[in-house]
Motif scaffolding. Structure first.
Motif, short mmCIF file in Angstrom:
data_model
loop_
_atom_site.label_atom_id
_atom_site.label_comp_id
_atom_site.label_asym_id
_atom_site.label_seq_id
_atom_site.Cartn_x
_atom_site.Cartn_y
_atom_site.Cartn_z
N TYR A 246 0.81 -1.22 0.00
CA TYR A 246 0.00 0.00 0.00
C TYR A 246 0.84 1.27 0.00
N HIS A 278 2.70 -0.08 -8.47
CA HIS A 278 1.27 0.24 -8.43
C HIS A 278 0.74 -0.31 -7.12
N SER A 279 0.47 0.58 -6.18
CA SER A 279 0.03 0.13 -4.86
C SER A 279 -1.39 -0.42 -4.94
N LYS A 280 -1.72 -1.22 -3.97
CA LYS A 280 -3.10 -1.65 -3.82
C LYS A 280 -3.90 -0.54 -3.11
N ALA A 281 -5.19 -0.56 -3.32
CA ALA A 281 -6.04 0.51 -2.76
C ALA A 281 -6.49 0.16 -1.35
N SER A 299 -2.29 9.18 -8.84
CA SER A 299 -3.02 8.51 -7.77
C SER A 299 -4.48 8.42 -8.17
N TRP A 321 -10.89 5.89 -0.69
CA TRP A 321 -10.09 4.86 -1.35
C TRP A 321 -8.96 5.54 -2.13
N GLU A 323 -4.91 4.78 -4.23
CA GLU A 323 -3.78 3.97 -4.66
C GLU A 323 -2.87 4.85 -5.50
N HIS A 358 -7.68 -2.98 -6.88
CA HIS A 358 -7.50 -1.76 -7.66
C HIS A 358 -8.86 -1.18 -8.05
#
Length: 370
Positions: A246, A278-281, A299, A321, A323, A358
């Motif tokens: 994250y 790419h981070s998770k949300a 983002s 939310w 990411e 995502h």
């Protein structure tokens, strides 16, 4: 949360509500659905300020406002459009609880010393040669440095360099204003004079995460400046391992005598998102204000895409939310009201389970440009 039914639309209820309000009384049975939401519904909006716009307005301000002409600081704050109804001055709210601004100090200028009940911090984005003097210690600033000024400490600024100096200011102004706990006091003279060697705290903590034995007992600000090279070394060490899904590679600035956040009401992080990350949300109760120290990417906040590049600022409201996607190696400096939420025991975190973690992009933010 209680739900209203058709009875509350009846004439007898409306008449009674109107009747008691003339006596400065309120009907909880009607108010509770709007006051006690099932989940947080902040008034703050997700928003992004482009660096080119901020720099242009700072340059214009430098031609108009000088310390000699009055005013405490040449600072332009980031006003959240969802909170500008707050009077006066939108409470200077970047988030529900925090103020963030960009400040410029020209060579040879001095910003007068003062103290207040608001906690303050600074992150240096451009230049060198300026200093903050805090409780008699001149702390010279370089790009990437993080400085703190907890409540009730004397502090002012001076500039001995040759180029303009710019930094990010963050204070808990909206929180203290809401609580009715604002006190402010100007220094008896223009600016405090040194009483200890320059960069005293940084020299005492040159060893990094070891502390002088005299600091075993809690102190308000044993270390006033966190140098960029030490922060970068910490990030580089983390980068040898797998990133947090994250937040990438993130470190938190702490008070070395307590182990808690460097400022009691404001958490401050530096984080690295490697190229292609790419981070998770997820979402959480605390809100976060970001400064893009280096890099570019975007983002996604509640389904809206925000493209950012070096120098930009953006806000993620609480319970939104979000990411991040890094187009190149990216460094974020961020602040949040996490300590406030933890103090009131309302901090919650929730990971997005749909879409493999995502969000679907439904719109794109269009920033205001110069």
């Amino acid at each position: 949360m209680a739900e209203q039914n058709d009875f509350f639309k009846s004439k007898i209820v409306k008449d009674f509500t109107k009747d008691i309000r003339q006596y400065n009384l309120g009907p909880l049975w009607e108010a509770i659905p709007e006051l006690m939401h099932k989940t947080p519904e902040p008034h703050a909006q997700a928003y992004l300020w482009k660096w080119d716009l901020l720099k242009k307005k700072l340059d214009e301000a430098s031609q108009i406002f000088t310390p000699e002409r009055g005013g405490e600081r040449r600072a332009i704050y980031l006003q959240n459009p969802g909170l500008d109804y707050r009077q006066p001055w939108g409470w200077a709210s970047t988030s529900q609880t925090l103020y963030a601004a960009v400040q410029l100090l020209q060579p040879g200028e001095e910003a007068p010393s003062h103290r207040h009940t608001q906690n303050a911090l600074r992150f240096v984005t451009h230049g060198e040669g300026a200093y903050s003097i805090v409780q008699g210690e001149r702390i010279f600033m370089e790009e990437g440095d993080f400085l703190i000024t907890p409540k009730d400490l004397w502090h002012g600024h001076g500039h001995l360099g040759t180029e303009p100096m710019i930094w990010m200011d963050v204070l808990d102004i909206p929180t203290k204003y809401m609580l009715g706990g604002t006190f402010f006091e100007p220094y008896p003279e223009k600016i405090e004079q040194p009483s200890v060697p320059d960069n005293y705290g940084a020299q005492r903590y040159m060893g990094g995460m070891v502390r002088p034995i005299s600091d075993r007992h809690p102190m308000k600000a044993p270390l006033g400046s966190f140098k960029w090279n030490q922060t970068l070394a910490a990030i580089d060490g983390l980068s040898r391992f797998e990133p947090d899904p994250y937040d990438g590679y993130a470190v938190e600035f702490i008070n070395p005598s307590t182990g808690k956040t460097a400022n009691p009401t404001i958490a401050a992080w530096m984080q690295k998102l490697p190229k292609g990350f790419h981070s998770k949300a997820h979402r959480h109760t605390h809100s976060t204000i970001y400064q893009v120290h280096r890099g570019s990417g975007y983002s996604i906040i509640n389904g809206e895409r925000f493209d950012w590049s070096q120098g930009d600022y953006f806000i993620i409201p609480n319970w939104a939310w979000h990411e991040h996607v890094a187009s190149e190696d990216t460094f974020f400096f961020s602040v949040s009201d996490l300590p406030i939420m933890e103090h009131f025991d309302v901090e919650r975190v929730e990971a997005l389970e749909q879409g493999n973690g995502h969000q679907v992009v439904k719109s794109e933010f269009k920033p205001v440009l110069v």
